[in-house]
Design an enzyme around this catalytic site. Structure first.
Site, PDB file in Angstrom:
ATOM      1  N   LYS A   1    -119.641   0.236  57.093  1.00 48.45           N
ATOM      2  CA  LYS A   1    -119.102  -0.064  58.443  1.00 48.45           C
ATOM      3  C   LYS A   1    -120.007  -1.343  58.940  1.00 48.45           C
ATOM      4  O   LYS A   1    -121.329  -1.264  58.508  1.00 48.45           O
ATOM      5  CB  LYS A   1    -119.374   1.127  59.140  1.00 48.45           C
ATOM      6  CG  LYS A   1    -120.665   1.824  59.271  1.00 48.45           C
ATOM      7  CD  LYS A   1    -121.726   1.205  60.453  1.00 48.45           C
ATOM      8  CE  LYS A   1    -123.003   1.588  60.378  1.00 48.45           C
ATOM      9  NZ  LYS A   1    -123.902   1.115  61.162  1.00 48.45           N
TER      10      LYS A   1
ATOM     11  N   ASP B   1    -123.483   9.334  61.854  1.00 50.17           N
ATOM     12  CA  ASP B   1    -122.015   8.850  61.745  1.00 50.17           C
ATOM     13  C   ASP B   1    -121.029   9.059  60.589  1.00 50.17           C
ATOM     14  O   ASP B   1    -120.256   8.433  60.202  1.00 50.17           O
ATOM     15  CB  ASP B   1    -121.970   7.207  61.532  1.00 50.17           C
ATOM     16  CG  ASP B   1    -123.105   6.609  60.419  1.00 50.17           C
ATOM     17  OD1 ASP B   1    -123.642   7.429  60.083  1.00 50.17           O
ATOM     18  OD2 ASP B   1    -123.476   5.590  60.633  1.00 50.17           O
TER      19      ASP B   1
END
Length: 303
Positions: A11, A136
């Site tokens: 990400k 996350d």
């Protein structure tokens, strides 16, 4: 022969605000996207309840099992769903210590692979497990464009957005996430509104507004801690991209360009002694469900 396979994508933080603290953790408001660098997880069932994880690549072989989130994810899965164990191979392509979410990606990849292996369809329960493993990790289960907040456990998917292209700079020296947050605490930034504006710009496909709202509160601390990160950011900005920023707590830096061709142009002229790689945004969940991207030329023709 392995019975299940899952890809888990890196990400980028397109925005990252720190909104406070709770329970000893920093609270975030961040817009993120998956990019086309992934770790691949293979899982094979065992006859007992053991989880064995074998790491390959990016110097991951030296991670102690007791500190490996992939191992913790496998054990949590078995304990929660009362399945048998698995032998798991993880082939890493996501650089470690770069702010690209590699550890969380591996944990999420293990959960997805084991869910496929043992035919577990309870995504809400998988999300609970993922949230307990890392800030996350829950987002990493599905990836794509999203706004995440709290400790990263609150995930607001932004749907299928226009593809974005980046030139990624990968310094050799990692940045400690704990040290980066501690450095931030010594000189915190005022709260900004980039995440809300950025989420709206992504939904509208407004590239100018997307670029204008790129921001990372951890950028200055990461650059103070790591000279290579500061050099990478300077190199990224030298090509006058639409935007440039550190991702996560570093050490990686990205430059956002409006096209892949501009990324190639910048890469061909980069003289910095830092590894670079052209990457683009991806939507893994959309791939699994067969959704089309309305921003890709040709997919809306005739509609």
């Amino acid at each position: 022969m392995f019975a299940a396979k899952a890809k888990s994508y890196a990400k980028l933080n397109l925005s990252l605000n720190i909104t406070g603290t709770a329970g000893g953790y920093h609270l975030l408001d961040s817009v993120v996207t998956s990019i086309d660098i992934c770790d691949t997880v293979y899982a094979k069932p065992r006859s007992d309840g053991l989880i064995n994880v074998y790491m390959h690549g990016q110097n991951s072989e030296s991670i102690p099992p007791e500190k490996n989130n992939a191992v913790k994810a496998g054990e949590a899965f078995v304990n929660t769903f009362s399945t048998r164990g698995a032998d798991i191979e993880i082939y890493k392509n996501i650089p470690m210590g770069a702010g690209l979410g590699g550890s969380s990606a591996d944990a999420a990849g293990v959960l997805n692979a084991l869910a496929k292996l043992y035919k577990i369809g309870d995504r809400a329960k998988l999300k609970e497990l993922a949230d307990a493993l890392g800030s996350d990790t829950g987002y990493m289960l599905d990836g794509g464009f999203a706004r995440i907040s709290g400790r990263g456990d609150r995930v607001e998917p932004l749907g299928t957005c226009r593809p974005l292209y980046f030139l990624l700079f990968l310094p050799k020296t990692p940045v400690s996430t704990a040290e980066c947050f501690a450095e931030y605490d010594r000189a915190p930034d005022p709260l900004r509104a980039e995440s809300a504006r950025l989420a709206r710009a992504l939904r509208e496909g407004n590239f100018t507004e997307i670029a204008h709202n790129i921001y990372n509160a951890l950028e200055a601390p990461a650059c103070r801690l790591n000279a290579e990160t500061a050099q990478a950011l300077e190199a990224a900005k030298s090509f006058s991209p639409a935007a440039a920023a550190v991702t996560g707590s570093g050490s990686a830096v990205y430059a956002l360009f409006e096209s892949e061709e501009l990324c190639r142009w910048a890469k061909s002229r980069c003289k910095a002694k830092i590894k670079t790689r052209i990457v683009k945004s991806v939507s893994p969940a959309a791939k699994r469900t067969g959704m089309k991207n309305p921003f890709v030329l040709g997919e809306n023709e005739g509609k």
